[in-house]
Design a protein around this motif. Structure first.
Motif, PDB file in Angstrom:
ATOM      1  N   THR A  27     -11.714  -2.155   0.103  1.00 22.39           N
ATOM      2  CA  THR A  27     -12.324  -3.210  -0.997  1.00 22.39           C
ATOM      3  C   THR A  27     -11.751  -2.797  -2.430  1.00 22.39           C
ATOM      4  O   THR A  27     -11.958  -3.544  -3.461  1.00 22.39           O
ATOM      5  CB  THR A  27     -13.971  -2.662  -1.192  1.00 22.39           C
ATOM      6  N   GLY A  28     -10.423  -2.299  -2.266  1.00 24.55           N
ATOM      7  CA  GLY A  28      -9.970  -1.951  -3.555  1.00 24.55           C
ATOM      8  C   GLY A  28     -10.753  -1.201  -4.566  1.00 24.55           C
ATOM      9  O   GLY A  28     -11.749  -0.546  -4.335  1.00 24.55           O
ATOM     10  N   GLY A  45      -7.551  -3.502   6.173  1.00 23.51           N
ATOM     11  CA  GLY A  45      -7.055  -4.372   5.064  1.00 23.51           C
ATOM     12  C   GLY A  45      -6.228  -3.394   4.143  1.00 23.51           C
ATOM     13  O   GLY A  45      -5.849  -3.972   3.011  1.00 23.51           O
ATOM     14  N   TYR A  46      -5.843  -2.299   4.434  1.00 21.32           N
ATOM     15  CA  TYR A  46      -4.971  -1.414   3.440  1.00 21.32           C
ATOM     16  C   TYR A  46      -3.371  -1.676   3.975  1.00 21.32           C
ATOM     17  O   TYR A  46      -3.376  -2.459   4.880  1.00 21.32           O
ATOM     18  CB  TYR A  46      -5.099   0.179   4.004  1.00 21.32           C
ATOM     19  N   CYS A  47      -2.663  -1.435   2.887  1.00 24.10           N
ATOM     20  CA  CYS A  47      -1.458  -1.886   3.178  1.00 24.10           C
ATOM     21  C   CYS A  47      -0.619  -1.584   4.602  1.00 24.10           C
ATOM     22  O   CYS A  47      -0.510  -0.276   4.693  1.00 24.10           O
ATOM     23  CB  CYS A  47      -0.402  -1.233   1.965  1.00 24.10           C
ATOM     24  N   ALA A  48      -0.252  -2.302   5.288  1.00 28.88           N
ATOM     25  CA  ALA A  48       0.226  -1.827   6.556  1.00 28.88           C
ATOM     26  C   ALA A  48       1.559  -1.383   6.507  1.00 28.88           C
ATOM     27  O   ALA A  48       1.799  -0.332   7.416  1.00 28.88           O
ATOM     28  CB  ALA A  48       0.410  -3.425   7.452  1.00 28.88           C
ATOM     29  N   ASN A  99      -4.347  -0.484  -3.244  1.00 29.22           N
ATOM     30  CA  ASN A  99      -4.011  -2.212  -4.041  1.00 29.22           C
ATOM     31  C   ASN A  99      -3.123  -2.888  -3.213  1.00 29.22           C
ATOM     32  O   ASN A  99      -1.913  -2.634  -3.343  1.00 29.22           O
ATOM     33  CB  ASN A  99      -3.250  -1.642  -5.432  1.00 29.22           C
ATOM     34  N   ILE A 100      -3.525  -3.921  -2.517  1.00 29.22           N
ATOM     35  CA  ILE A 100      -2.976  -4.922  -1.954  1.00 29.22           C
ATOM     36  C   ILE A 100      -2.742  -6.069  -2.714  1.00 29.22           C
ATOM     37  O   ILE A 100      -3.528  -6.476  -3.715  1.00 29.22           O
ATOM     38  CB  ILE A 100      -3.581  -4.993  -0.374  1.00 29.22           C
ATOM     39  N   ASP A 101      -1.819  -6.959  -2.245  1.00 28.08           N
ATOM     40  CA  ASP A 101      -1.450  -8.301  -2.570  1.00 28.08           C
ATOM     41  C   ASP A 101      -2.012  -9.169  -1.512  1.00 28.08           C
ATOM     42  O   ASP A 101      -1.347  -9.224  -0.492  1.00 28.08           O
ATOM     43  CB  ASP A 101      -0.008  -8.529  -3.043  1.00 28.08           C
ATOM     44  N   PRO A 102      -3.177  -9.708  -1.982  1.00 29.36           N
ATOM     45  CA  PRO A 102      -3.645 -10.603  -1.005  1.00 29.36           C
ATOM     46  C   PRO A 102      -2.972 -11.816  -0.334  1.00 29.36           C
ATOM     47  O   PRO A 102      -3.130 -12.567   0.733  1.00 29.36           O
ATOM     48  CB  PRO A 102      -5.014 -11.301  -1.318  1.00 29.36           C
ATOM     49  N   GLU A 103      -1.916 -12.286  -1.167  1.00 27.30           N
ATOM     50  CA  GLU A 103      -0.888 -13.107  -0.884  1.00 27.30           C
ATOM     51  C   GLU A 103       0.296 -12.532  -0.191  1.00 27.30           C
ATOM     52  O   GLU A 103       1.068 -13.436   0.193  1.00 27.30           O
ATOM     53  CB  GLU A 103      -0.497 -13.804  -2.320  1.00 27.30           C
TER      54      GLU A 103
END
Length: 171
Positions: free
Chosen positions: A41-42, A103-106, A118-122
């Motif tokens: 969830t960031g 949803g973490y950085c793969a 901190n992921i970038d949803p785009e």
């Protein structure tokens, strides 16, 4: 700055009791990369994928900001959608639309076995019907181009990280 959970001040050092660690690994090794209840969830907002509509990645092939108006709670986390139709599709089969590795950085899960919150949803890719999100578009392209090797590495690393996140009660 990219920050991983293992470097955060309030993250506890990883010390597992042998039996608990073995049990956690046995329980998670055969599970899909998402079916564990661990949802990123960031740092702010407390919503999956920063409030982006996970169904839109599949149907629209783009990142679309969701709305609290069309929210649905799954795995103890709110998910936002751009429309009622998208919310209903998700409700019918959440595992189909949920991003891999909570949803973490793969790319980070594959490369180091750690997680980048901190992921970038785009920065996303859909490969073989699975959604992968990373912290930037360069890493997404690299992960997608090498998913045949990066995917198995991430799959192998995820159970240990998943157990660590659960032990630290981190979402």
């Amino acid at each position: 700055m990219v920050e991983t959970v293992s470097r955060r001040k309030h993250a506890k050092p990883v010390h597992f009791m042998r039996g608990a660690a073995c049990l956690a690994l046995m329980l998670t090794c055969s599970a899909p990369a998402f079916a564990d209840g661990t949802v990123n969830t960031g740092y702010f907002g407390g919503v999956a994928i920063g409030g982006y509509d996970t169904v839109a990645y599949f149907l629209d092939n783009k990142a679309v900001k969701g709305s609290e108006k069309y929210s649905y709670e799954w795995l103890g986390t709110p998910w936002y959608f751009a429309s009622e139709a998208h919310r209903e599709l998700f409700k019918a089969n959440p595992a189909k639309y949920a991003p891999q590795y909570g949803g973490y950085c793969a790319a980070e899960v594959a490369a180091t076995g750690s997680v980048t919150v901190n992921i970038d949803p785009e920065a996303f890719a859909i490969v073989d019907g699975k959604l992968y999100i990373t912290y930037d578009k360069v890493h997404t392209q690299d992960f997608a181009a090498h998913v045949d090797t990066a995917g198995p590495k991430a799959d192998a690393n995820w159970p240990k990280k998943q157990a660590e996140l659960a032990q630290n009660n981190y979402r």
